[in-house]
Design an enzyme around this catalytic site. Structure first.
Site, PDB file in Angstrom:
ATOM      1  N   ASP A  24      39.157  31.569  44.022  1.00  0.00           N
ATOM      2  CA  ASP A  24      38.200  30.739  42.919  1.00  0.00           C
ATOM      3  C   ASP A  24      36.906  31.658  42.999  1.00  0.00           C
ATOM      4  O   ASP A  24      36.429  32.444  43.778  1.00  0.00           O
ATOM      5  CB  ASP A  24      38.021  29.575  43.553  1.00  0.00           C
ATOM      6  CG  ASP A  24      37.534  28.539  42.690  1.00  0.00           C
ATOM      7  OD1 ASP A  24      37.624  28.832  41.284  1.00  0.00           O
ATOM      8  OD2 ASP A  24      37.009  27.502  42.942  1.00  0.00           O
ATOM      9  N   HIS A  41      38.053  37.750  35.861  1.00  0.00           N
ATOM     10  CA  HIS A  41      39.416  38.038  36.451  1.00  0.00           C
ATOM     11  C   HIS A  41      39.750  39.455  36.680  1.00  0.00           C
ATOM     12  O   HIS A  41      40.417  39.730  37.748  1.00  0.00           O
ATOM     13  CB  HIS A  41      40.295  37.145  35.302  1.00  0.00           C
ATOM     14  CG  HIS A  41      40.087  35.891  35.225  1.00  0.00           C
ATOM     15  ND1 HIS A  41      40.013  34.974  36.018  1.00  0.00           N
ATOM     16  CD2 HIS A  41      39.904  35.052  33.913  1.00  0.00           C
ATOM     17  CE1 HIS A  41      39.657  33.820  35.776  1.00  0.00           C
ATOM     18  NE2 HIS A  41      39.792  33.890  34.415  1.00  0.00           N
ATOM     19  N   LEU A 135      54.567  43.159  54.739  1.00  0.00           N
ATOM     20  CA  LEU A 135      53.990  41.761  54.301  1.00  0.00           C
ATOM     21  C   LEU A 135      54.843  41.399  53.221  1.00  0.00           C
ATOM     22  O   LEU A 135      55.101  41.828  52.073  1.00  0.00           O
ATOM     23  CB  LEU A 135      52.449  42.534  53.848  1.00  0.00           C
ATOM     24  CG  LEU A 135      51.990  41.218  52.952  1.00  0.00           C
ATOM     25  CD1 LEU A 135      51.358  40.254  53.979  1.00  0.00           C
ATOM     26  CD2 LEU A 135      50.642  41.894  52.222  1.00  0.00           C
TER      27      LEU A 135
HETATM   28  C1  FPP Z   1      40.007  31.094  39.459  1.00  0.00           C
HETATM   29  O1  FPP Z   1      38.679  31.448  39.458  1.00  0.00           O
HETATM   30  C2  FPP Z   1      40.891  32.013  39.218  1.00  0.00           C
HETATM   31  C3  FPP Z   1      42.339  32.233  38.460  1.00  0.00           C
HETATM   32  C4  FPP Z   1      42.520  30.825  37.691  1.00  0.00           C
HETATM   33  C5  FPP Z   1      42.790  33.471  38.327  1.00  0.00           C
HETATM   34  C6  FPP Z   1      43.084  34.001  39.550  1.00  0.00           C
HETATM   35  C7  FPP Z   1      43.490  35.504  39.054  1.00  0.00           C
HETATM   36  C8  FPP Z   1      43.063  36.701  39.421  1.00  0.00           C
HETATM   37  C9  FPP Z   1      42.534  36.871  40.720  1.00  0.00           C
HETATM   38  C10 FPP Z   1      43.478  37.881  38.707  1.00  0.00           C
HETATM   39  C11 FPP Z   1      44.822  38.626  39.033  1.00  0.00           C
HETATM   40  C12 FPP Z   1      45.547  38.292  40.042  1.00  0.00           C
HETATM   41  C13 FPP Z   1      46.908  38.741  40.339  1.00  0.00           C
HETATM   42  C14 FPP Z   1      47.776  38.169  40.964  1.00  0.00           C
HETATM   43  C15 FPP Z   1      47.293  40.085  39.533  1.00  0.00           C
HETATM   44  P1  FPP Z   1      37.838  30.335  38.178  1.00  0.00           P
HETATM   45  O2  FPP Z   1      38.228  31.106  36.813  1.00  0.00           O
HETATM   46  O3  FPP Z   1      38.341  29.070  38.144  1.00  0.00           O
HETATM   47  O4  FPP Z   1      36.496  30.726  38.531  1.00  0.00           O
HETATM   48  P2  FPP Z   1      35.106  29.753  38.485  1.00  0.00           P
HETATM   49  O5  FPP Z   1      35.558  28.497  39.389  1.00  0.00           O
HETATM   50  O6  FPP Z   1      34.131  30.522  38.882  1.00  0.00           O
HETATM   51  O7  FPP Z   1      35.246  29.221  36.863  1.00  0.00           O
END
Ligand code: FPP
Length: 254
Positions: A24, A41, A135
């Site tokens: 997050d 992201h 892993l």
């Molecule tokens: C939450 O942060 C994150 C996500 C919903 C997406 C996670 C995706 C990645 C880490 C990118 C790539 C992943 C892979 C497996 C290739 P948020 O957007 O909710 O952050 P915020 O709470 O600050 O708004």
């Protein structure tokens, strides 16, 4: 000992075998830099690589990452499109490196809603790495903990309807066998980055005896030293699995 209590308890000082992470803070990371959320992201994908490498180095057996929840469809359409593209491009660019590092990749979740290109690539990546013995990297995509329990119940019900399972035999331990990660070591350590202290419908069933660890670090900044801190916190905890502290110290399972 009750059916679904893992045994034997791990003593202090052990490193987790199975770590799960809610990644997050991507959006906030970007907003702090006046960048679009999607830049967060992209940076988050780099953190995924760092943390996978750190898990390989530490000899952690399983890493389960929450990439896209069943609730994330509520996000703006453009952000969803960019996330889907990012999954595909990251998979394409990382698969050779993952394979060479002996990583075995698996996807969990309800995937039929993804584009056929993405679904094809996911199953190709799984096939390519399925013999790897290092892993186990599990990517939860369109996954929800309640969905997992419901799909387990559906499969058990199907077995009951054809006489393969009796209603009276449907114990927690038996239902567990139908859940997504049943063949992997029990979840030991749940980490959520980004400062929020919520489970957000991640591995609800598997969290029963996991240690919870919340980090203020935003996911794009997360690195091996943060994982190290989480593992150190894990190692300092006494896992009792319902026993008393004295029983655990004496190594008694009675
Ligand atoms: C939450 O942060 C994150 C996500 C919903 C997406 C996670 C995706 C990645 C880490 C990118 C790539 C992943 C892979 C497996 C290739 P948020 O957007 O909710 O952050 P915020 O709470 O600050 O708004």
């Amino acid at each position: 000992m009750s059916d679904n209590v893992p045994a034997p308890p791990l003593a202090r000082g052990w490193q987790p075998r199975h770590v799960a992470i809610v990644m997050d803070g991507n959006g906030r990371w970007a907003q702090q830099r006046s960048l679009p959320r999607t830049a967060g992201h992209r940076e988050g994908a780099k953190a995924v690589r760092r943390v996978v490498e750190a898990c390989v180095e530490r000899g952690i057996a399983v890493l389960t990452l929450f990439a896209f929840s069943s609730e994330n469809w509520r996000r703006p359409r453009r952000e969803i499109e960019i996330l889907m593209n990012l999954f595909l491009t990251t998979l394409r660019s990382e698969i050779r490196r993952l394979d060479a590092a002996n990583v075995c990749l698996r996807f969990i979740g309800d995937h039929h809603v993804f584009s056929s290109t993405l679904q094809d690539y996911m199953s190709k990546a799984e096939k390519r790495t399925m013999q790897n013995t290092g892993l186990r990297l599990v990517i939860a995509a369109n996954y929800g903990g309640r969905w997992d329990i419901a799909q387990a119940a559906r499969q058990a019900a199907a077995d009951i309807s054809v006489g393969r399972l009796r209603v009276d035999d449907l114990t927690p331990e038996v239902l567990h066998r139908y859940t997504c990660l049943a063949d992997l070591p029990e979840l030991d350590l749940f980490i959520r980055t980004g400062g929020e202290q919520r489970i957000s419908n991640f591995l609800l069933w598997q969290l029963a005896y996991a240690e919870l660890y919340f980090s203020e670090r935003l996911w794009p900044d997360y690195d091996a030293s943060d994982l190290e801190a989480a593992c150190a916190a894990f190692a300092s905890r006494q896992r009792r699995f319902g026993q008393t502290g004295e029983q655990v110290v004496q190594g008694s399972h009675a």
